[in-house]
Design a protein around this motif. Sequence first.
Motif, mmCIF file in Angstrom:
data_model
loop_
_atom_site.group_PDB
_atom_site.id
_atom_site.type_symbol
_atom_site.label_atom_id
_atom_site.label_comp_id
_atom_site.label_asym_id
_atom_site.label_seq_id
_atom_site.Cartn_x
_atom_site.Cartn_y
_atom_site.Cartn_z
ATOM 1 N N GLU A 105 0.362 -0.814 0.536
ATOM 2 C CA GLU A 105 0.043 -0.062 -0.329
ATOM 3 C C GLU A 105 0.624 1.650 0.121
ATOM 4 O O GLU A 105 0.863 2.187 -0.458
ATOM 5 C CB GLU A 105 -0.744 0.058 1.261
ATOM 6 C CG GLU A 105 0.065 0.189 2.382
ATOM 7 C CD GLU A 105 -1.029 0.064 3.659
ATOM 8 O OE1 GLU A 105 -1.836 0.938 4.241
ATOM 9 O OE2 GLU A 105 -1.229 -0.791 4.456
ATOM 10 N N GLU A 145 1.907 12.515 -1.006
ATOM 11 C CA GLU A 145 0.573 12.508 -0.652
ATOM 12 C C GLU A 145 -0.123 13.977 -0.805
ATOM 13 O O GLU A 145 -0.660 14.748 -1.271
ATOM 14 C CB GLU A 145 -0.137 11.675 -0.471
ATOM 15 C CG GLU A 145 -1.452 11.696 -0.809
ATOM 16 C CD GLU A 145 -3.032 10.844 0.954
ATOM 17 O OE1 GLU A 145 -4.115 10.178 0.074
ATOM 18 O OE2 GLU A 145 -1.889 10.123 1.253
ATOM 19 N N THR A 171 2.609 1.533 -3.179
ATOM 20 C CA THR A 171 1.705 1.719 -4.532
ATOM 21 C C THR A 171 1.107 3.552 -4.370
ATOM 22 O O THR A 171 1.800 4.469 -5.424
ATOM 23 C CB THR A 171 0.522 1.135 -4.314
ATOM 24 O OG1 THR A 171 0.453 -0.394 -4.290
ATOM 25 C CG2 THR A 171 -1.000 1.270 -5.416
ATOM 26 N N LYS A 172 1.097 4.073 -3.074
ATOM 27 C CA LYS A 172 0.980 5.523 -2.983
ATOM 28 C C LYS A 172 2.481 5.907 -3.388
ATOM 29 O O LYS A 172 1.483 7.201 -4.261
ATOM 30 C CB LYS A 172 0.362 5.649 -1.431
ATOM 31 C CG LYS A 172 0.331 6.753 -1.174
ATOM 32 C CD LYS A 172 0.166 7.255 0.735
ATOM 33 C CE LYS A 172 -1.174 6.681 0.662
ATOM 34 N NZ LYS A 172 -1.859 7.089 2.055
ATOM 35 N N CYS A 173 3.109 5.705 -2.829
ATOM 36 C CA CYS A 173 4.569 6.668 -3.541
ATOM 37 C C CYS A 173 4.502 6.623 -4.715
ATOM 38 O O CYS A 173 4.751 8.145 -5.268
ATOM 39 C CB CYS A 173 5.728 6.415 -2.973
ATOM 40 S SG CYS A 173 6.286 5.916 -1.545
ATOM 41 N N ALA A 179 5.529 8.356 1.104
ATOM 42 C CA ALA A 179 4.100 8.441 1.271
ATOM 43 C C ALA A 179 3.358 9.016 1.587
ATOM 44 O O ALA A 179 1.868 9.934 1.023
ATOM 45 C CB ALA A 179 3.282 6.525 1.325
ATOM 46 N N SER A 180 3.208 9.114 3.198
ATOM 47 C CA SER A 180 2.310 10.070 2.836
ATOM 48 C C SER A 180 2.517 11.616 2.787
ATOM 49 O O SER A 180 1.335 12.542 2.580
ATOM 50 C CB SER A 180 2.509 10.722 5.228
ATOM 51 O OG SER A 180 1.534 11.558 5.580
ATOM 52 N N GLU A 235 1.789 6.240 -6.888
ATOM 53 C CA GLU A 235 0.724 7.375 -7.600
ATOM 54 C C GLU A 235 0.901 8.954 -7.491
ATOM 55 O O GLU A 235 0.689 9.691 -7.921
ATOM 56 C CB GLU A 235 -0.221 6.749 -5.946
ATOM 57 C CG GLU A 235 -2.032 7.861 -7.118
ATOM 58 C CD GLU A 235 -3.479 6.959 -5.647
ATOM 59 O OE1 GLU A 235 -3.944 7.815 -6.028
ATOM 60 O OE2 GLU A 235 -2.557 6.284 -5.278
#
Length: 309
Positions: free
Chosen positions: A219, A269, A222-224, A265-266, A226
């Motif tokens: 997860e 985003e 994927t977020k990194c 990732a945070s 994205e």
Amino acid sequence: MALVTSTDMLKKAYEGGYAIGAFNVNNMEIVQGIINAAKEEQAPVILQVSAGARKYASPIYLRKLVEAAIEDSNLPIVLHLDHGDDFEICKACVDSGFTSVMIDGSKHPFEENIRLTKEVVDYAHERGVVVEGELGKLAGVEDAVNVSAKDATYTDPDQVAEFVAKTGVDSLAIAIGTSHGAYKFKGEAKLDFERLEKISKLVPGFPIVLHGASSVPQEFVTKCNEFGGNIAGAMGVPEEMLRKAASMAVCKINIDTDLRLAMTASIREHFINHPEEFDPRKYLGPARDAIKRIVQHKIKNVLGCSNKA
């Protein structure tokens, strides 16, 4: 409560069939995220400092952050040097208030590893500090550790008892298939549990350490990706394997990459969704919360050390 050594922590973990989380720290938000999770779970914790962290943040800042964590949480906390590569850095950490140091002599021949490790043990034990050694070489790249796959070697069980007896180490990091960094496996993930079981029988009751044990949650990968990252093919150690290791002789499990991924990732985003913001508190606050969530998950679902403080 003051800083503690890992002696009682690891003994209880061995007897209880769980492991203590050893989380790498580099700045205030990482320390706070880890400690906020440990407070909620009432879990003992090891905060460890690598060569890269010492260079980035300065040892005195890291030590003071850990002291603040103790005052804030009243939890048993160990301040540990991760991958000290010579006597001098171990001595410096012992002298500056660390309660645990690792001397990584795994790059040396067996006899030289014994000599170096014993030198550190003798100095540290005289000052009430515990020592972790390493036997076998993990592949991977992380901070100052850079070992190619061809140079990695699994720990030889037949050397373990001699190494422990001659050095006097308090715990031992072994190589059974984990590796440093986010790219641990190219194919199927596999750990050599037969080797671990043999080692545990040769040194009964002795705490074993697992390095390179991040799970690299997809997860976060994927977020990194994205939100503008480029982390392709990253794969970590499945959590069920870590739970199995913790139920055996592994009493300390090192986790660093998962914290980096959660934090990055945070932040990625946040930057994409809030391009107008430039206040570091606006993106470091959520990143701190992301670290808390992943650490809390590890404590409850992987390490099994909730309510063990």
